[in-house]
Structure formats: C-alpha cells, structure tokens
Design a protein around this motif. Structure first.
Motif, PDB file in Angstrom:
ATOM      1  N   ASP A 249      35.167 -10.553 -18.244  1.00  0.00           N
ATOM      2  CA  ASP A 249      35.829 -10.561 -19.540  1.00  0.00           C
ATOM      3  C   ASP A 249      35.395  -9.358 -20.385  1.00  0.00           C
ATOM      4  OD1 ASP A 249      33.302 -11.186 -20.501  1.00  0.00           O
ATOM      5  OD2 ASP A 249      33.744 -13.326 -20.693  1.00  0.00           O
TER       6      ASP A 249
ATOM      7  N   GLN B 161      33.648  -9.203 -23.035  1.00  0.00           N
ATOM      8  CA  GLN B 161      32.230  -9.194 -23.415  1.00  0.00           C
ATOM      9  C   GLN B 161      31.394  -8.513 -22.331  1.00  0.00           C
ATOM     10  OE1 GLN B 161      33.971 -12.259 -23.848  1.00  0.00           O
ATOM     11  NE2 GLN B 161      34.265 -11.682 -25.985  1.00  0.00           N
TER      12      GLN B 161
ATOM     13  N   THR C 203      31.808  -7.783 -28.901  1.00  0.00           N
ATOM     14  CA  THR C 203      30.458  -7.345 -28.536  1.00  0.00           C
ATOM     15  C   THR C 203      30.125  -7.964 -27.185  1.00  0.00           C
ATOM     16  OG1 THR C 203      29.251  -9.220 -29.463  1.00  0.00           O
ATOM     17  CG2 THR C 203      29.863  -7.452 -30.992  1.00  0.00           C
ATOM     18  N   ALA C 204      28.899  -7.765 -26.752  1.00  0.00           N
ATOM     19  CA  ALA C 204      28.514  -8.295 -25.452  1.00  0.00           C
ATOM     20  C   ALA C 204      28.492  -9.808 -25.434  1.00  0.00           C
ATOM     21  CB  ALA C 204      27.146  -7.740 -25.046  1.00  0.00           C
ATOM     22  N   SER C 205      28.501 -10.433 -26.609  1.00  0.00           N
ATOM     23  CA  SER C 205      28.536 -11.894 -26.591  1.00  0.00           C
ATOM     24  C   SER C 205      29.616 -12.506 -27.470  1.00  0.00           C
ATOM     25  CB  SER C 205      27.171 -12.476 -27.003  1.00  0.00           C
ATOM     26  OG  SER C 205      26.903 -12.180 -28.356  1.00  0.00           O
ATOM     27  N   GLU C 206      30.271 -11.721 -28.317  1.00  0.00           N
ATOM     28  CA  GLU C 206      31.210 -12.324 -29.262  1.00  0.00           C
ATOM     29  C   GLU C 206      32.580 -11.668 -29.190  1.00  0.00           C
ATOM     30  OE1 GLU C 206      29.854 -14.822 -30.283  1.00  0.00           O
ATOM     31  OE2 GLU C 206      27.730 -14.336 -30.378  1.00  0.00           O
ATOM     32  N   SER C 207      33.495 -12.285 -29.843  1.00  0.00           N
ATOM     33  CA  SER C 207      34.852 -11.744 -29.998  1.00  0.00           C
ATOM     34  C   SER C 207      35.417 -12.398 -31.249  1.00  0.00           C
ATOM     35  CB  SER C 207      35.688 -12.099 -28.765  1.00  0.00           C
ATOM     36  OG  SER C 207      37.050 -11.800 -29.006  1.00  0.00           O
ATOM     37  N   TYR C 208      35.741 -11.590 -32.265  1.00  0.00           N
ATOM     38  CA  TYR C 208      36.209 -12.188 -33.527  1.00  0.00           C
ATOM     39  C   TYR C 208      37.003 -11.161 -34.319  1.00  0.00           C
ATOM     40  CZ  TYR C 208      31.989  -9.747 -35.105  1.00  0.00           C
ATOM     41  OH  TYR C 208      31.032  -8.803 -35.324  1.00  0.00           O
TER      42      TYR C 208
ATOM     43  N   ALA D  93      37.768  -9.215 -37.506  1.00  0.00           N
ATOM     44  CA  ALA D  93      37.038  -8.854 -38.724  1.00  0.00           C
ATOM     45  C   ALA D  93      37.247  -7.387 -39.042  1.00  0.00           C
ATOM     46  CB  ALA D  93      35.540  -9.132 -38.545  1.00  0.00           C
TER      47      ALA D  93
END
Lengths: 463, 463, 463, 463
Positions: B360, B362, B13-18, B20
C-alpha cells in the motif's frame, strides 16, 4: 602363499551381520562359510567376538614439520599405534614446502613412509597455491600416482591459507582430473584479527584458542566452500567438521543434492571447551583446529553420524609432546595445533556410538572403514569383508574394557586427551593382508611391511 | 521567512493516510489541519493528489571517477533529476583515491557538491582498506562530520575489494564509533576467475557479464558479510541486493534477531537477464553489478519489499553514456558498471508496487523515504510529514501517466533502461524545505540551494 | 460540539515522533501544530509526556459464559479497566450457544455491551461449526454488521473444536465474504489424550496443564491452519501465539509470501512455566490456553515483535476469580482457562519492550494500536493520530512507576498474575473520542458511552 | 535337503560388490567363495550377471476388498508376478472389517495367503480405530504373531480415516508394544471438501483426482503425523510419499534426529500429473492416492533415494481392471484407487536409478531389499546375501532389455501404467529359499510354497 583361518566369529560389514569363518589366501579373503575346516598357516579363534573390516583412517599427519618442531609420530610409530587400535589403512597428507612442486612433495612423503609403515597407506596432497604447473601435476598425481584428493586451507593466513579465487581455481582443476577436493574450513582472516586482539588484551591462556576460533568462523567457511564447490560443479569433502552450525550447512547442501561430504573426529565427539579450562598448561593438550566445541555440538555430530550427513570418522592425528605444547606457555597462538588419536578412534566410537545405542555395528563399520574407503577410492580392496578383498580384519571383543592412558597406548606422545577414560569394546587381534600384526596386545607386525596404495577416484555423490 | 500552504491533498506517511492541509513556515511543517486558511507566500492546490514525504535515495554515485571516464551526472544535473522524480534527499558515496585519507576524500566530495546540489545531501564513505589512521578518521567523520556509514566491497579485486580480515576489522571499527557498515556483497575472487575463463573462451558479449556473476556469488558474499557482522556484534546494511538467494540469507539473519538490513534497486525489480540479450551493444546498457537476475528473483524481491525484509529502495544511480558503454564492445569486462535511475525510482515503485497491489501507499513511503531516513540518521528531519520536519514534500498524482524516455527525463545520459515503459503515478510538484523546486514539470530550483546533511547514528535493529 | 486541546506533548505514531499540540473538535483530531492557542472546552498539559494513539485490544472475553461460571469482567468493568490501562478500543468475541445462529449470538453480545461499555468496541464471531445458513450469516455479518472476522478452534474437543473439513470450509466461506479467519491453534485431539493420561496417573496439579499442552501441539496446529489457509487462498490470523516453534511456522509462511498474521499476549512475554510451580493452588492463576512456555520462547516472541512477524499484542483477557480457579483444586482440567490482562497490556509492553531497548516507541504504537486497527478494519478511525481520526489519545508518562497489584488495578478479579511487579511508563490521561475518561488515575468515563464499531475489511497481506 | 550353486556372478549387497560363487544348503546361504566346485542339486551360471538379494516389497494389497470390487491380484497371481520381477518377499496389509477384531482380520488374511502364496510373506495390520481390546490385540499380534507394524489413515473420511486423538493413541499403543506405526498421510477432511466442490462444479474427469488432492494436503498430514510421533516418542514410517513438500518434512525431522522413515513408489518416480490428461478414461488408470505429482517432485524423490531420506521403494500394488476403473467414468471419486506395480518395481528402479547414474547398485539393493527388510524386522533372514541368510536370490542381467506391456507381464490386470516403456536390467533367474522359482522367464514356482514370516521388531532410528 600363507593362509589364515578366522573361526567362530560374527562377521559385521556395513550392511550385514552373520556368523561365519573366513578363509584367507594370498592376503585376500577367499572363502566365507560356517564350520570351515581347511588347513591354514594361521588359525585365529574369534569366538565371542566380532570380525570387522580393518579401520581406514583418512586423516593423519605423521612425521609432519610444524614450525620449529614436527608431529611426534613418524610412519613407524604412527602406523603401529594405528594397528593397535584396529586401523589397517591410513591416508596421510603430503604438503609441499613453499615453492616445492607437488611431485617433489609426493616423493618426500613416499620416502618418509618407505621402510617404516607397518600398515598400508595412501596420500592426499595439500595445495598451498596454484602455480603454472599445478594443474598438470594434479592431473599426473591423480592419473599415475593414485593421489586422487587435494586439500586446501581457508585458515592459517600467511602459511597455508588460500584466497577464494585460488580455492575456486583448485576446485575447477580437481574437477578437470576427477579428483576430490578437501577443505579445512575456518575463516582464517577473521580468526587472525580475533587472535591479535586477544593477545593485545593479554588473553594468552589456552582457552583463548577456542574463543578466537568461534563456531561461526567454521560455519561461514564451510558454507563458502560449499558454495564454491557447487559453482564449480565438483565434489567437496569437509575435513574435521566440529560444530552444529557447520554441519547444518553440510546437511542443507546434501538435501539440495550437492556432492558434499564431511568427516568429524573423535575429539569433537568426546571433548569440549571445558577441557581448555584445565589448570596450568593442561588446556594446551586440547589445542587443535578447529577447537573443541560445546556439548550441544557433540550431540549434533552424533546425530549426523547416526543419520547420514557425516560419513567419515577420521582422527586428524597430529600429536605433539608436552614439551612442544609448552612453547605456547605465554601465548596460546604458539601452541602447536594437534592431538594424538590414531590409536583410540575405533574404541571411542564403539563405546560412544554402538554401546550407547546411537547407532548399530553396521553403521560403525560404515563410519570407520567402508565409508572412508569408498569415498577415497580404496574400496573394495579396503573397507570390506568380501571375497577378493584384502584380508584387513579386526577381531573385536565388544565387551573388552580398556582404560585409556598415555603409558599403555602406543602413540609416541606423553599424554592422552582421554587419560583415564574407560571404554568398552576393542581389538583382540588385527590382520593386515592376512598377516596378524596385533595379537592380544602383542605387536607382531614390522616396519616397512605396509604398502603404498594407489587410490582410484572416490565414490562421491553425483555433483 | 517564507511560508507555504499545501491544500486539499491526502497526506500519506509510513503509517497514516488523511486529508489535510499543510502549513509550512521556515522550511518546516508548522501546522496540519483541514481547511487551513492562513496567508502564505506560496499556495499549492493538491486536490486529487497525495502529499508524500520527499524521497530519500541513499545510494547514488554522482560525479564519480570510473577508470578512464566518470559517471555522467554531477551534483547539479543529478540532484535536479532526482527532484524531478520526487526525491529531495540523496546520500552519495565519497570514495578515497588509493592512499588518500578519508578526510581528504570527504573534502573532495564536499567540494563536488558545493554550489551544485539542488536538494539536500549527505555522504557515506567508502573504505579501500584500513591504514593506521583509518579508525581515527572514521571516528572523526562519524562524530564531527555526520558521515555515519562506511561501505566496503567484497568484489572488484585489485581495485576496491577488501579481504575478510580487513572487512572484519572495519566492522569492529564501525562498532567502535557507532557507524553503520554497508557491504557490496559479491565474491570478487570467484567472479574474477569466471570472467577470465569466459574471456579466454571468447565469450565477450554483455550477457557474459551476468553469467560470470551468478547469484551464488552474491548469496555467498552476503552470507559471509552477515556472519562477520554477527561476530563483530555490529549492524550491517546490504546494498543493492539483487536475488532471491541473497535475500534468503538476509531473512534468516533477521529471524535470528540480527541487525541486518538490506536495500534493492528498481532495476532488479523491473529488468532481467533477458535484457542482456538485446541486439548489438544494447545489452551493455544493463551492465551493472550485481547484474540483472531472473523473474523469479524479481518476485522474491517484491515479496521482500512487501513483507519487511527489504527496507530500502535506492537507485545505485551511476549513469554512463552510450559512448562510455561502448568501451566494452569487445570485452564485457570493460563496460563501465552502472545505470541511470535517480529520477525514475519513485514512479517505477509506485506503479509496480502500489498500483499492482503488492503493497500500500504507506509501505511505499516507508520504502522510499521513511525507512532510509531512519536507517541512515536523517529522520525525523527527512522522511516524515510531521510538525517540525523539513517540508520536503511531493504532491503526487496517483493516476498521472508518464512514458519513460531518455529524451524527456532529466538525467544527463543518452538512454533509459526503461525506454518506452509507461508508468502511472508521479510527482506534480516537489518542495524542498518548503520551496517549490519542481512545479508541473517545470524546474524552479537552483544549483547550490541544497544543504549538506550531517547525519546522526541510524536507527538500526538492536545488534 | 465540545473541543479539547492536548498541549506540549510529544506525539508518537507508528512512524513518527514530534512535538506538537493536538486540537480536537467533534471527537476527532482537527489540527496539529506547535503552540496552538485555540480556546477549548478541555485543555490537557502533556508536558514531559508522550501522546499516543489509544490502545486497541483485539482479543477480549468479557461477560463470557464458561461452564458453570463466566469471565469475571463484564463490559462495564472490563472496558473501564481497559481505559485505565490506556486502551480505548476492544474487539470482543461473540460465541453462539450450540445450535444458536450467528445473528442471534451477535444480538446477544450487542446487548451485553449496550449501556455498559465505556469505550468503543467491536466483535469477532466464533464459529462452532458450519450449518446450512452459516455462510449466509457470515456474509450478512460482514456486509451489514461490521463483524468482519471469524474465529475457529482447533482445540477443546466436544466443546468448540472443529475438524479440518469444517475449518477448511470456514476458510472458504470467509474468503467468499472477504472476512479474516482467526484460529486458536492447538491440537485438541492430542491434548485430550495427554490430559486423560495425566489424570489417570494422578497428575492433577496445575503444572500438568502445561505439560499436557506441549508446544508441539500448538506448533502442529499452527502449521496445519496455515497450510489450510494457503490452500483456501485466504488470510489467516493466529491468535495468542505462545511459543517459538509456532512462530517459526508463521515466519516461514510469511517469507513464502502468505497472508499469515499473528498476535501474542503479554503473559507469554513475561511469565513462564515456572509460575505453575507456585505453591498450593497459586499455579491455577496461570492456567490459560495455550499455557505459559519457557524463557527461550519469550525471547523468540520478543524478537518476533521487534522484527515484524508478530504484528499484534492483545490480551486474551478472560479473568476468573480465585474461587472459580479453585474448581480445579483436584483436577487441573477443571480450572477455568484464562487470566486478566486488559488493563496491564500497554504498561507491560512499554516496560519490557521500549524501556528494555527491544524496540522503539513507534513499534510500540504499531503493536498496541495501529497494527491491530489496520488488521481488523478499524483504521484510520482508530489506531492513528492524524487529522480526521478519532481523538482516542493516551497521555503517556514514560517514566511513571507503577506497582502492579490486584488491589489497585481496576479489573474485577481478586488477583494479578503480575502481583508486585514494578513497571515504568503508563497513562496519565486517556481520551476517548476527545472526552477525558481517565485523568491522573481518576475515572471520568461512564458506562454506555462506548460505541459499537462496524469494522471494514482488515488490511491483510495479499493472499 | 536340496542344494544349489550359483556360479560366476558378481554378488552385490547393500555395501559390497564382489565376484563369488554361492553355495546354498537347506534354503540358506552356506558358503561364499570363488571357484567353488561342490556338487549341487541345482547349478545356475550367473556369468555376466549380478547376484542380488531377492526384493522385499513391503507395501502390497492382494485380494483386498474395495467397495463393490476387489484388487485384481490374489496371493497366487500377485506373488507369482512379484517373483517374475525379482521380488521374493512381500508384506501385505490385513485390514479389519468395521467392527472386526484385529485377530480375526489377521486370520482372514492368513487364509487368503495360505495355499496360494508362491513366495514368503508377512502382514502389517491396518487400524480403523481403537476399541477396548485393540491395545491388547496389538500387543498379542506383535509378540505372538510377528505382526510388528500397524497402519493408520489420515485420509478417506468415513471409511478408514482416524482423527488425531485416535492416531495419537495408536502411536502410544505401538510404542507400548514396540511396533512400528505406518501412516497414509493425506488430509482427508480437506480433500473431501475439495472433491465435493469439484463434483458440484461438474469437474468429474480423472485429472480432478489430482487437483483435489494437492501436494499441500499430503505435506500437511505428513508434518502432523511426524509431530504426533515425536510427541509420542515412537518411530513413524510414512508410506507412499509422493511429493517434494512432504519429503522436506521428513528430511527436517530426520535432521532433528527423529525416528522418521519414508518410502516412495515407482509410479511417483516415473509418472506425473500429465498422465491424467490422457484421452478418454485412460487417465483413470493412474488414479491412486496420493496422486501422481509434477516432474519437480520426481526429481526431489530421486534425490531423496540417493541421499538417504527415502529408505524404501515399495509398490502399493493394488491393481484394478479397466472395467473396475470404468466405474468412475462420470465421477472421478468413484474410480477405485490403485495401480499395478508388484512386478515392475525392480526393473524400473534399476533403469531409472542405477543406469541413469542417480545411485549405485549397492544403494539399489538397500532400497529394494536390505532397507525394507531391516526396517520391518525381516533382516538378516531376508534382504541379505550372507552366510545363514535365506537364499532368496536374483540373478540380474544389468543389460537385459524389457518392453513393459500388460500382455507379457504376469499381474492379473489388463493394463500397465508403463505400457511400451523399455527398461534395461532385469532378472534372469529368481531363487526363493534356494529353489528356482523363475528361470529365464519360465515359472518354476508353485502356489502355497511361500511361508508366512513372523517379523521381529524393525530396526528403526532411535526415537
């Protein structure tokens, strides 16, 4: 040919300061030296005084139609008042009527001045638009008539305002004939909307004049005019710059090496928006465009004068009587725009600039005489104390105290924006081409002695 | 309601990376977790891939009349191509005919999209001027129809260009109803003079399109629009910003705290004026406004994308066939303005932005989805991977290599400005509200499944 | 492994906002969805509340020697207070004694924290100079110990200040090992002269602390540090930036594309030079370096936080008791520099930032958690609410009213700079790795449960 | 007293240009007029020529110790060469030995000049540091000896470099006695690191001199010096400014109204880094500090000279023979820093400035004579053509062509940086206090005739 000798003064030019006598022959400076003992028709003692080049005011509106009225000074009263203030040359604006040719307008203005002007004068030409013959007329005025500068308005929609395409074409035209373009830089479209909204809200008092012409409208138009002049590759002169935000655009342009010049006027240096809040209709006295600004703007303008980005102090002299001002009693937008200033320019600037330590006497001469003369193609005939230059001289008492008042000033208008202000420094005697026209407050000149000046191309920065 | 499961991917997402799995129910994201083992109607394996929010392209021109022709993609072909490129939402421009009411234009555009759009869509409204009912119509569109942004042109005199007074009144109107104003910022008046001069000199080739629209004309208009928006106290969005000089004005405005936003387009990041010098009429393929710029401008735009002053990458997708482009064979000013881009936006930006190390993943999501969704009132329904958001998802293979070519792309136009360019990173599968519409290059969507989006007020900076 | 469920809250991350339950397993976030009904060891009801990533405070000074005294909080009291304020991670500064090796200093600080810290923590390393082994120690700390940032001081001559050659060599060294350089940017040399002159004139009151550290000294040092970092080609982080003039240098650097980052602290946002004029020794409470500034500086900092040039809000928490402050009774230069803040950061920033409309809740998360975590190599373990991230969570009541007072706050210091100020918004419950450490004002944590964090290389802008 | 008459020339001053004869009596200008027919001991015909104020070179290093060698010109050869180039006044630098008092250094330099100087001269004083008696000595030099300017170095660590505290104290000291502070603005600390790294890498050729002193090191130090001068409230003069980045800081400071002045040198206007790549040791000829820069820097400097932010062109004349230069054969850091220039300044600047249309003859006079004379307290005795000023005059042939060559130039050094360059415009005759010292290339002066000049406080901008 009559001769004159100005003795014992300290000559100040834009770069020098020295004690010397000046000998004038045939209206021109012939000899500079100490202890000159030549016989002369006129001998003036300048002991204790400075001798300055006569002032050059490149922004005046004499005998100018303005809706149902006209500016209160004509070329007789206006040039006399100028001389009383130490100014010996003016450049006024010829403005065509809608549809009128430039050459016809030039003739009209020549006739207005003829037989009346007491000091030398030249003309800029205002452009309302660009017709088929405009380019040719611009070329002819520049080449044959010594009208080497053209002014356009980005304000006053429906009256004088031109759109960007017209402004840009005018710049290209000016470039073609080597003329200088002047711009009245306010965004007239935005201002018009603000004015209408204000009036619709019942905001009719003089102070809404300033509130509907915010500094951003001037800054924007200044930046736009600069951008277009840069694209056209031709010099630009921003008249009556009033605020820090517009000055910042000028400074940035100059740092980039652009041929951008700017002038301010004494009212922007000494008066402020606070004056619009004077009781009754008194605020109307201060209605001019651009309007007065804040004291922070004053500071920026003074810095610009000291530091070089402002090169000219002119007056935008355009007086209206209180009766005329009263036309806007119920609607600030009907107050005729303009204020008197042709007589007080040099006294105010000396007091606020030199006496206050903001700049020295050389810079004063640069701002009031040499700079404008060079920029507008009058130098070295005007704006200089040098062998061969016109003997337009001011014997200036740096300590003389004057209380400014409409009653004692010589402009044909029944108020002064500076009423009651005391300034130090002023002219004791004024010479135009070697003739004394003012001597210790007494008028020695005569209408019609002023000569029309065919101006050369001005000395602008390289574009 | 159908369900879906996207497994084993890395959510960005615009702030995360995980890592799932995402479980989708009723078209919305219902559950996020690792190793989800729920039954689902559709199961997608995203192993080795990223899962991104579907792209949001806020600047398209589908089925748009353009003089004697129209843009080559309609809502069917255009939205399908968009989906193939990973874009799941567009905001197109409704433009009234001269004299047509805004509401009528809105209806016209609603009809164009109805039954055709394969992904969700919204509309901006263009304003040609301000009539008596315009303010009321703006209010109604904003309040009732979810059309919360209005665009004005400072270019194209005689066609779409408005003067400053109109622009300023539109800003005040937008402020009134809480809408966002978009500006096409080029000085049409100056450009018009330059174009006519060029044509008069016989300069008719495509490259004169760029030479007659120099960056200064865009920078000036950008600065002017910003100044007016600041005066009006309302936010501004500068569309298709193309050059460093204009960006500098945006950056300065933002540093002063103004509510100014800007987008650029992929063609300004990857193409340059050099493309106008291609042989024959090939340069015409690159004629759009503003025109392509220099590589130094590209660098500045990339810095702006990385650093935050450019918040949106949109396409200005407005394709014309080569036959249409050929209308300008003898006169660059007759070449229809625009180029295809709706399908290639995300692949190009990933390759040039993320793979080149300029920003990056994000930030990529921010620029292509979250940012535009927030700014234009679509968030959090669109532009987010979050519980409750629409399951508009792209399974993105960061390594997939694509050779861009008109033949294999899906836009209805017979050339690509990027013909032959190889990019890495692209969509493997695309979901719109939980439905797979593209699966490994195969079209699974259908015309008319796209829904009209009533947009909220966008999240602009405080004005 | 214990599990937890946080129900019915609205999750806010740096880019999203959505209603969801969070299921925590093994200290990490395992599942995100609505209406989760899994059994869990702990169930928290977050109805009506937001769920935010636990705060990350990257600038604290716990148990720090300071001349004859030391900062009043140790790792036990300090981290507990942090948690009470919603902060679940700190990065403290290890500072070698003169002559001490970096590794020895690292060990010293590890011991200070061990058995005491109640939340997770990492360390920056301060550099007093560069000895023969420094480069190797920096490499080892970065590579093996997770100490990936080094701080230098351009202030405090004779104590911590390094000269430009040393600073530049440190930048080159940091570049070598991929570490981030932090700078305390004040011109210590100039300040030292000003302090001595003030004292010589008998100017001993606290307010002279600010007058002898004028903003120009910070702006100059900031510009210098940026210039050196640009020359070294390595990123820079400016700590505790306090004034508009310094921020302008940071903004200009970022616009040029430099890898420059900056933080500010709550005291610069809420307090001002006026606080130095409080009666008696009360002004001493506000003595920190840089000193408090003017309200215009506050405005600029708020704009920087909203607009992006300030990316981190940290506390520079360095409390001294009033007894310690009283050491400077007769000489402001003997007042220990520093103030408490570790507990109040998030409450103040929510109230002044989000509630005042200066930015939204996403930006609040970015500034207090995600941004610092990314910049300092803690992300995505910290600063994120995402599957797989540590379950450091704050249940935040956006409406809760708190009256700040030393008596009720948990820092080990007998005054608060904000005494009596009422703020809205604050933590209801705080989880660290899934464990509830604060619950409705009650302490549930324990000393020593905090873990040391080996940090990765931070995500700086491309240099 | 001998008299002289300069006839038929065109006098050019910083503000005027007019045809006139000049009559000189007692070494001073007594009379200015056309057709003067007074008897005179010397009569010079300046027909077809300009008559300019003698040049004022305020930055020379004659007879200066430099490590194991010394600058190649002493006061006899140096002042003679100056006169051959049209310069009639120099201000040289007295530099104390380590530990030596200022007054002793002053005496040393007075002795160096006595009996040798062929034109008038003054001294600046360099400060290596501030001892207990320095302030008193500065006051005495300023008040009694006419040494009204003090120079500090931010470069050359371990030799001349002072730290910021010392620089700031010196500024305060200069303010106390009304003196002007000069700064050599390069960050010596950073440069030192770069030099050592280069040498360690085996980078020993002359071009590494430039690469280890990048423009950023000068820009940074310039900004720092300006910041400190602003804090001290005292004027600053930046000597030998070489690059656009440093000039930008000066320009910004001046726009803010600060009393900041700057000079550049001809080598920065005409030579560039390309000269370091000359074969063999030829690059060593161009080793001076700051080093030569890029052509874009040259352009910026020319704009600065035309536009006003650069007010002085001086030479930094510090010649070393090729044998001396060869000391750095294997190590660029051992090449003595400096180049000859005292003779070629005015010819180069006329050719590159006036003939190239970058500025006019008035500005040339301002830059080479009037400006430096005013700034350094020599005006109106020097730098002016005005009644009462010293008759330091140059009869200047604007068309004369000179091929610059070490062999025909008069400096005591065996190379010229401009070898083979042809310039147009040069002195035909040079008068110092009314005495002809150079006449059509023939030396008429004599050692020892030059007088020491006690300088007044310079005319700086208001601080």
């Amino acid at each position: 040919m009559p001769t004159a000798l100005v003795r014992n003064g300290r000559v100040v030019t834009a770069s020098e300061s020295y004690e010397a006598d000046l000998y004038v022959d045939g209206g021109r400076i012939a000899l500079v030296g100490q202890g000159l003992s030549l016989p002369a028709d006129t001998v003036l003692d300048a002991s204790g005084c400075l001798v300055l080049p006569g002032g050059v005011d490149v922004h005046t509106h004499l005998d100018m139609p303005a809706g149902e009225t006209r500016s209160a000074d004509d070329f007789e009263t206006g040039t006399r008042a100028a001389a009383f203030g130490g100014t010996t040359t003016i450049v006024d604006f010829a403005t065509p009527e809608p549809g009128q040719s430039l050459l016809a307008a030039f003739e009209t203005w020549m006739r207005k001045a003829e037989g009346k002007a007491a000091i030398d004068y030249g003309f800029h030409m205002a452009l309302r638009g660009l017709g088929e013959t405009t380019a040719a007329e611009m070329a002819r005025l520049t080449r044959d008539e010594g009208v080497t500068s053209f002014k356009l308005y980005l304000a006053y929609p429906g009256v004088l305002q031109v759109d960007d395409a017209t402004f840009f074409r005018a710049l290209l035209g000016a470039r073609e004939c080597g003329a200088l373009t002047l711009v009245h830089a306010e965004n007239g479209g935005v201002i018009d909307v603000l004015v209408k909204r204000a009036l619709a809200r019942g905001e009719t008092a003089p102070r809404y004049h300033a509130l509907t012409r915010p500094p951003e409208t001037e800054a924007e138009a200044t930046a736009r005019a600069i951008a277009m002049a840069a694209l056209a590759g031709t010099p630009l002169h921003v008249v009556h710059l009033s605020c820090a935000a517009a000055l910042a655009h000028v400074a940035a342009a100059r740092e980039r090496g652009l041929a951008v010049h700017a002038e301010t006027c004494p009212h922007y240096l000494f008066l402020s928006t606070a004056d619009y809040d004077r009781p009754g209709l008194d605020g109307a006295r201060y209605v001019m465009s651009p309007p007065l600004r804040e004291t922070a703007d004053q500071d920026a303008l003074w810095r610009g004068l000291a530091g070089g980005d402002l090169e000219v102090v002119a007056t935008d002299h355009c007086p209206f009587t209180l009766a005329d001002k009263a036309r806007g009693r119920d609607d600030f937008s009907r107050i005729p725009n303009g204020a008197p200033g042709i007589e007080t320019r040099m006294m105010l600037l000396w007091d606020g600039g030199v006496r206050s330590g903001r700049f020295d006497a050389q810079r004063f001469v640069e701002l009031t005489a040499t700079g404008p003369a060079r920029l507008f193609g009058l130098w070295p005939r005007k704006g200089a104390i040098a062998v061969g230059s016109d003997a337009d001289l001011v014997v200036w008492d740096p300590e003389r105290e004057t209380r400014l008042a409409a009653e004692t000033l010589h402009m044909r208008v029944d108020y002064s924006p500076y009423e009651g202000r005391i300034v130090r420094g002023g002219p004791v005697a004024v010479l135009s081409r070697g003739e004394v026209v003012v001597d210790h407050g007494e008028w020695k000149g005569r209408p019609g002695r002023g000569q029309f000046l065919k101006r050369s191309h001005g000395a602008t920065r390289p574009a």
